[in-house]
Design a protein around this motif. Structure first.
Motif, PDB file in Angstrom:
ATOM      1  N   ASP A 153      34.293  37.389  23.407  1.00  0.00           N
ATOM      2  CA  ASP A 153      33.560  38.451  22.723  1.00  0.00           C
ATOM      3  C   ASP A 153      34.006  38.655  21.283  1.00  0.00           C
ATOM      4  O   ASP A 153      33.538  39.569  20.616  1.00  0.00           O
ATOM      5  N   GLY A 154      34.935  37.854  20.816  1.00  0.00           N
ATOM      6  CA  GLY A 154      35.330  37.947  19.422  1.00  0.00           C
ATOM      7  C   GLY A 154      36.317  39.051  19.099  1.00  0.00           C
ATOM      8  O   GLY A 154      36.476  39.417  17.934  1.00  0.00           O
ATOM      9  N   VAL A 155      36.975  39.634  20.115  1.00  0.00           N
ATOM     10  CA  VAL A 155      38.030  40.613  19.822  1.00  0.00           C
ATOM     11  C   VAL A 155      39.128  39.904  19.024  1.00  0.00           C
ATOM     12  O   VAL A 155      39.671  40.433  18.062  1.00  0.00           O
ATOM     13  N   ALA A 156      39.442  38.676  19.454  1.00  0.00           N
ATOM     14  CA  ALA A 156      40.323  37.813  18.664  1.00  0.00           C
ATOM     15  C   ALA A 156      39.597  36.477  18.490  1.00  0.00           C
ATOM     16  O   ALA A 156      38.822  36.079  19.359  1.00  0.00           O
ATOM     17  N   ASP A 157      39.847  35.811  17.370  1.00  0.00           N
ATOM     18  CA  ASP A 157      39.201  34.516  17.157  1.00  0.00           C
ATOM     19  C   ASP A 157      39.834  33.450  18.040  1.00  0.00           C
ATOM     20  O   ASP A 157      39.159  32.549  18.544  1.00  0.00           O
ATOM     21  N   MET A 158      41.154  33.562  18.182  1.00  0.00           N
ATOM     22  CA  MET A 158      41.872  32.592  19.001  1.00  0.00           C
ATOM     23  C   MET A 158      42.760  33.354  19.973  1.00  0.00           C
ATOM     24  O   MET A 158      43.142  34.487  19.721  1.00  0.00           O
ATOM     25  N   GLY A 159      43.068  32.684  21.093  1.00  0.00           N
ATOM     26  CA  GLY A 159      43.907  33.379  22.056  1.00  0.00           C
ATOM     27  C   GLY A 159      44.684  32.427  22.929  1.00  0.00           C
ATOM     28  O   GLY A 159      44.325  31.254  23.070  1.00  0.00           O
ATOM     29  N   PHE A 160      45.766  32.950  23.509  1.00  0.00           N
ATOM     30  CA  PHE A 160      46.567  32.167  24.438  1.00  0.00           C
ATOM     31  C   PHE A 160      46.040  32.382  25.855  1.00  0.00           C
ATOM     32  O   PHE A 160      45.866  33.517  26.292  1.00  0.00           O
ATOM     33  N   VAL A 161      45.778  31.290  26.574  1.00  0.00           N
ATOM     34  CA  VAL A 161      45.236  31.409  27.920  1.00  0.00           C
ATOM     35  C   VAL A 161      46.196  30.773  28.935  1.00  0.00           C
ATOM     36  O   VAL A 161      46.540  29.602  28.810  1.00  0.00           O
ATOM     37  N   ASN A 162      46.620  31.588  29.885  1.00  0.00           N
ATOM     38  CA  ASN A 162      47.370  31.064  31.030  1.00  0.00           C
ATOM     39  C   ASN A 162      46.372  30.917  32.183  1.00  0.00           C
ATOM     40  O   ASN A 162      45.829  31.904  32.668  1.00  0.00           O
ATOM     41  N   ILE A 163      46.141  29.667  32.597  1.00  0.00           N
ATOM     42  CA  ILE A 163      45.114  29.380  33.598  1.00  0.00           C
ATOM     43  C   ILE A 163      45.307  30.208  34.866  1.00  0.00           C
ATOM     44  O   ILE A 163      44.346  30.666  35.477  1.00  0.00           O
ATOM     45  N   ASN A 164      46.564  30.457  35.227  1.00  0.00           N
ATOM     46  CA  ASN A 164      46.830  31.159  36.483  1.00  0.00           C
ATOM     47  C   ASN A 164      46.348  32.603  36.487  1.00  0.00           C
ATOM     48  O   ASN A 164      46.244  33.219  37.538  1.00  0.00           O
ATOM     49  N   TYR A 165      46.093  33.182  35.301  1.00  0.00           N
ATOM     50  CA  TYR A 165      45.617  34.555  35.272  1.00  0.00           C
ATOM     51  C   TYR A 165      44.147  34.653  35.666  1.00  0.00           C
ATOM     52  O   TYR A 165      43.609  35.744  35.818  1.00  0.00           O
ATOM     53  N   TYR A 166      43.474  33.504  35.792  1.00  0.00           N
ATOM     54  CA  TYR A 166      42.028  33.537  36.051  1.00  0.00           C
ATOM     55  C   TYR A 166      41.698  32.656  37.255  1.00  0.00           C
ATOM     56  O   TYR A 166      41.056  31.620  37.125  1.00  0.00           O
ATOM     57  N   PRO A 167      42.163  33.080  38.456  1.00  0.00           N
ATOM     58  CA  PRO A 167      42.063  32.190  39.617  1.00  0.00           C
ATOM     59  C   PRO A 167      40.635  31.714  39.903  1.00  0.00           C
ATOM     60  O   PRO A 167      40.462  30.582  40.333  1.00  0.00           O
ATOM     61  N   ASN A 168      39.630  32.556  39.686  1.00  0.00           N
ATOM     62  CA  ASN A 168      38.265  32.108  39.969  1.00  0.00           C
ATOM     63  C   ASN A 168      37.549  31.577  38.742  1.00  0.00           C
ATOM     64  O   ASN A 168      36.796  30.608  38.816  1.00  0.00           O
ATOM     65  N   GLN A 169      37.773  32.224  37.577  1.00  0.00           N
ATOM     66  CA  GLN A 169      37.046  31.818  36.378  1.00  0.00           C
ATOM     67  C   GLN A 169      37.477  30.432  35.907  1.00  0.00           C
ATOM     68  O   GLN A 169      36.675  29.690  35.354  1.00  0.00           O
ATOM     69  N   LEU A 170      38.744  30.081  36.102  1.00  0.00           N
ATOM     70  CA  LEU A 170      39.227  28.750  35.710  1.00  0.00           C
ATOM     71  C   LEU A 170      39.708  28.020  36.960  1.00  0.00           C
ATOM     72  O   LEU A 170      40.781  27.423  36.987  1.00  0.00           O
ATOM     73  N   LEU A 171      38.865  28.068  37.997  1.00  0.00           N
ATOM     74  CA  LEU A 171      39.269  27.502  39.287  1.00  0.00           C
ATOM     75  C   LEU A 171      39.572  26.010  39.177  1.00  0.00           C
ATOM     76  O   LEU A 171      40.581  25.522  39.682  1.00  0.00           O
ATOM     77  N   LEU A 172      38.694  25.255  38.488  1.00  0.00           N
ATOM     78  CA  LEU A 172      38.912  23.813  38.389  1.00  0.00           C
ATOM     79  C   LEU A 172      40.190  23.523  37.615  1.00  0.00           C
ATOM     80  O   LEU A 172      40.981  22.659  37.993  1.00  0.00           O
ATOM     81  N   ASN A 173      40.403  24.257  36.519  1.00  0.00           N
ATOM     82  CA  ASN A 173      41.624  24.054  35.744  1.00  0.00           C
ATOM     83  C   ASN A 173      42.875  24.346  36.566  1.00  0.00           C
ATOM     84  O   ASN A 173      43.931  23.784  36.319  1.00  0.00           O
ATOM     85  N   SER A 174      42.724  25.244  37.548  1.00  0.00           N
ATOM     86  CA  SER A 174      43.913  25.621  38.318  1.00  0.00           C
ATOM     87  C   SER A 174      44.367  24.497  39.243  1.00  0.00           C
ATOM     88  O   SER A 174      45.418  24.603  39.876  1.00  0.00           O
ATOM     89  N   ALA A 175      43.596  23.420  39.328  1.00  0.00           N
ATOM     90  CA  ALA A 175      43.977  22.291  40.190  1.00  0.00           C
ATOM     91  C   ALA A 175      45.330  21.707  39.802  1.00  0.00           C
ATOM     92  O   ALA A 175      46.002  21.093  40.632  1.00  0.00           O
ATOM     93  N   TYR A 176      45.736  21.911  38.579  1.00  0.00           N
ATOM     94  CA  TYR A 176      47.054  21.426  38.157  1.00  0.00           C
ATOM     95  C   TYR A 176      48.156  21.862  39.115  1.00  0.00           C
ATOM     96  O   TYR A 176      49.078  21.127  39.408  1.00  0.00           O
TER      97      TYR A 176
END
Ligand code: NA
Ligand code: NA
Lengths: 167, 440, 317
Positions: free
Chosen positions: C53-76
């Protein structure tokens, strides 16, 4: 009529909040005991947190009804009643406007949360949207409450004498 | 000046204006924060941030500690514990000049070990102690001042709703803050009692000694103190359990609430369903209003973070070539003035998130600083014109009591507070030794 | 602007700071990023939405904080054994995003793209009582963060516990848990090794998820080609620089722990093999595949296979 209904719902929610608090207490104690005896139950602390969030929002309309929200009436008290009423009106318009924005924002947020199946990180990915929709419903009721107060204050400003009699 | 800083300054001024003109604290935070974010970013971002903050500001399992201690306090207030504490200590202090006032001071301190709300304490003692003191011919201002000021111990002595709030705003440990408040709280109660004794001795008209008191035998005194056993058990379990590390602050809250409920049921008062429901509703209301303020304050401080004012202020203060004591004095003076004009939650919700990192950066101990803030919070609670404790006492003590009657009696106690404050600043280890002992 | 939940003065802060510095270098000072450290703008679990939503232009993302939204990424998380050299870890991360377009797509669906990935230190456990080998953990109450790791701990006979990060120090001290299993710099940063002074370090048990910095897609499109190029250059240079930090941090932590009188046992490769051969690894993967399929992934098994191949190749490099 609507007023009575809103009052009733407000009171029921407040009462429910109280019982929910007992539930939070029970959940935390369950968590403590289950860990102490070596068979931890997952998601108890998180569930307690969800209940707590529900309590906060469901209690807002009641806090408004009992005028428990923290505000500084130092300046207002120093004003003549007529001017004070006008000030109060302006304040309540600001409050109503702000809460309308907040309600809209939470509705959008809850929707996104629902469609993206947002869940909390942890051993059991509990879905977040149910508690967000509780927030929406409670905020809507809070908004209604504010509008009712607003109407009451407005009628006081428009026709102060009649207001006098009602009181 | 760059537009970010300008927006921030305009916002702070607008916020103070709205607060003074009576806009609800939480709403003022939300409104100004929203308009500010809108100015700095755009509507999508502002809506997104406020919508997310409304949830995430309180979505932390450790915050459940607050409603639990609120619940414990409400059960304690409804269960007659305050009365128990007051009567026991009065008996024990019989014939000492100012005994009823001294009972208020130590009684409030004892009650504070199971109740975390200054307002509740002031209002409960207003109902119990004020009529009693008047019956024995105590001076009205003296009586009211002692109740209003002793009520603030509930915040300093654990458990404490205000310390939990501080912990949320500064991200310090609730457990450590609780431990740190014990000694300063008891110290203040003692200083109050000493000042009451001195004043009553020099001027017996403030606090006449009654005939009943002359009849109290030494055995009665010991027996009276025995009446404190329930409070002693609850306080020991909650504070001792945290200190010994049997459970976390949240768990202590749950156990404390449960214990208070059980004693309240066993003693009778909470068996009346209306009283029980009343305590539940009251806790829900306090929880809702407090957390709503937390939500607003966190949203506002996010906006303020966006303006980078706190960051730049930190840089400036770090490079400002004065002794750090000057900065501390400035902060205390600001709190004193704001504390007169605003509700305490507003003062600290507005300033702590910004000032805390700066002061810690200057090398002050974080826990110590929170206790100093709490001392200022106690003063702000009774200083005119806006003193919540005074309001709450005036509301509960009876129809003939006005807020200005209370204000007339608080000044000597504020002097005591300032003396304790000076001591805490001069000897920081008074504050830090207990939490250090606990954790190291 | 850039929002992250880490303060600048630890290992993760260093990783992100290096990237921002390299970004300024690579763009000749054209791109300057205002960082908001320590969750002062967005919490860990809010960044994905905040960047969208543009609150920040860039951000740090920890995949584990988004178990469903980044489900495929969580395969790691499903592959406990991994490379132990930083270079190979990053190589594996890069390969996965190259070979499995679904991973990037999850971010694209949330209106952002990845501009930098870094890895943190491998797993270790820190315990109240001595742990010399895996079997010593039997019956202990051990805390882990992700549901996948909790299952693995169960597999080696421990009682897995979930608990908020902030409560761990006290919980260890009071003995309401017996140990914590997480990356070694996390353990050291939170002084958990002080409360539970028996560290069992598993250098081959990688913290499999990449730590990610994303940029808002619209912001990205508004950049010139040269600026976009600068991001790639910066990522490469930052990876190089951070690799040294990575090595020296582990050494420093281990020597600091020894100096503080903490018992440090480094697990032999066999321990990692035992861990990787747990039946829970397979049940985790099956569970994940089911969830991914019901969430609309077409062939989750194929994704798992690719992960497996790439990690095996990375270990052998
Ligand atoms: Na207290
Ligand atoms: Na005040």
């Amino acid at each position: 009529m609507l007023g009575k209904l809103v009052d009733a719902v407000t009171n029921i929610l407040a009462e429910l909040c109280g019982w929910f608090l007992l539930l939070v207490m029970g959940l935390i104690i369950t968590d403590l005991i289950s860990r102490a005896i070596g068979t931890p139950i997952y998601g108890v602390a998180e569930s307690a947190m969800f209940v707590m969030i529900a309590i906060v929002y469901m209690g807002l309309p009641y806090a408004e009804a009992t005028r428990a929200h923290v505000r500084v009436e130092l300046v207002l008290d120093a004003l003549p009643p007529r001017v004070r009423a006008v000030f109060d009106l302006v304040i309540y318009i600001l409050v109503a406007g702000t809460m309308a924005i907040a309600l809209y924002a939470v509705v959008l947020n809850a929707q996104t949360s629902y469609y993206s199946r947002q869940a909390i990180a942890g051993p059991t990915p509990l879905l977040i949207w149910p508690v967000k929709f509780v927030m929406v419903a409670a905020l809507a009721l809070y908004g209604l409450r504010i509008v009712m107060n607003l109407v009451q204050i407005a009628s006081g400003v428009v026709a102060p004498d009649r207001q006098e009699k009602v009181n | 000046m760059d537009p970010f800083t300008l927006t921030g300054i305009v916002a702070i001024v607008a916020l103070l204006g709205l607060l003074l003109f009576g806009v609800h604290l939480a709403v003022a935070f939300l409104l100004v924060g929203f308009m500010g974010t809108l100015t700095l970013l755009n509507s999508t971002a502002a809506i997104s941030l406020i919508g997310e903050t409304m949830y995430s500001a309180i979505a932390t399992p450790t915050y459940t500690v607050l409603p639990l201690f609120v619940l414990m306090g409400a059960f304690a207030a409804a269960s007659g514990f305050a009365e128990q504490a007051y009567r026991s200590i009065h008996q024990a202090a019989a014939r000492v000049p100012g005994s009823l006032a001294i009972a208020t001071s130590f009684g409030s301190a004892a009650f504070a070990t199971i109740c975390g709300s200054s307002l509740a304490t002031a209002s409960v003692f207003g109902r119990i102690a004020y009529p009693e003191m008047r019956r024995y011919g105590y001076d009205r201002a003296f009586a009211l001042g002692s109740i209003a000021c002793s009520g603030t111990f509930a915040s300093m002595i654990p458990p404490s709703g205000m310390f939990i709030l501080f912990a949320i705003f500064t991200e310090t440990s609730v457990g450590r803050l609780f431990m740190a408040g014990i000694v300063p709280g008891v110290l203040t109660a003692t200083v109050y009692a000493l000042s009451m004794w001195l004043r009553a001795k020099r001027n017996p008209r403030l606090a006449p000694i009654s005939d009943e008191e002359r009849a109290v035998a030494p055995r009665d005194r010991v027996k009276a103190l025995g009446g404190l056993w329930q409070i002693a058990i609850l306080g020991t379990v909650v504070i001792g359990g945290m200190y010994a590390g049997f459970f976390t602050a949240t768990e202590a809250g749950a156990i404390g609430a449960m214990g208070t409920l059980l004693f309240g049921l066993a003693n009778g008062p909470l068996r009346r369903f209306q009283a029980f429901r009343g305590a539940l509703r009251e806790s829900a209301q306090i929880t809702a209003t407090l957390f709503f303020i937390i939500i607003g304050a966190l949203f506002f401080s996010r906006f303020l973070g966006l303006t980078r004012i706190p960051y730049n202020l930190t840089l400036f203060l770090e490079s400002w070539d004065v002794h750090r004591a000057v900065i501390l004095t400035l902060i205390l003076a600001t709190w004193f003035v704001l504390g007169m004009l605003l509700v305490q939650t507003a003062v600290f919700a507005l300033t702590l998130p910004i000032l805390f990192p700066i002061v810690v950066g200057l090398g002050y101990d974080p826990i110590w600083f929170c206790v100093i803030a709490m001392k200022m919070n106690e003063i702000a609670g009774v200083s005119p014109p806006v003193g919540l404790n005074a309001f709450s006492l005036a509301g509960s003590a009876g129809k003939d009591v006005r807020v200005d009657h209370v204000y007339r009696g608080v000044f000597p106690f504020i002097l005591c507070d300032l003396a304790v404050l000076a001591l805490l600043i001069a000897v920081p280890s008074i504050v830090t030794f207990l939490p250090d002992l606990m954790f190291d | 602007s850039f929002a992250t939940n880490t303060p600048p003065n630890n290992m993760r802060g260093e990783a992100e700071q290096i990237f921002l510095e390299e970004l300024a270098n690579a763009s000749n000072g054209e791109i300057t990023v205002i960082p908001y450290w320590g969750a002062s703008l967005l919490e860990g679990a809010e960044t994905l939405g905040g960047v969208r939503d543009g609150v920040a232009d860039m951000g740090f993302v920890n995949i584990n904080y988004y178990p469903n939204q980044l489900l495929l990424n969580s395969a790691y998380n499903l592959f406990p054994k991994g490379p132990s050299e930083y270079e190979n870890i990053v190589w594996a991360f890069d390969q996965m995003y190259e070979q499995i377009p679904e991973l990037d797509q999850e971010f694209a669906d949330l209106g952002q793209r990845i501009v930098y990935k870094y890895g943190v230190t491998p797993y270790a456990g820190t315990f109240k009582s001595p742990v010399e080998e895996l079997s010593d953990m039997e019956g202990m109450r051990v805390r882990a963060a992700s549901r996948w790791y909790l299952n693995l701990l169960q597999g080696i006979g421990a009682t897995p516990v979930s608990m908020p990060w902030g409560d761990l120090y006290q919980a260890l001290q009071t003995g309401s848990i017996d140990g914590v299993f997480t990356n070694i710099d996390g353990i050291h940063r939170a002084s958990l090794d002080e409360a539970a002074p028996n560290v069992y370090f598993m250098p081959d048990l990688w913290l499999a998820i990449p730590f990610i910095i994303t940029i808002n897609e619209n912001k990205w499109q508004s950049l010139s080609d040269a600026q976009k190029e600068a991001f790639a250059t910066a990522a490469e240079a930052a990876t190089e620089r951070f690799g040294d930090v990575w090595d020296s941090t582990i050494e420093r932590i281990l020597s600091e722990e020894e100096a503080a009188g903490i018992t440090v046992v480094t697990a032999p490769p066999e321990a990692t093999e035992t861990f990787a051969a747990l039946p829970e690894v397979e049940t985790n993967q099956a569970l994940w595949a089911d969830e991914a399929r019901s969430a609309g992934a077409e062939d989750p098994e194929a994704i798992l296979q690719k992960f497996d191949d790439i990690i095996a190749e990375a270990i052998d490099r």
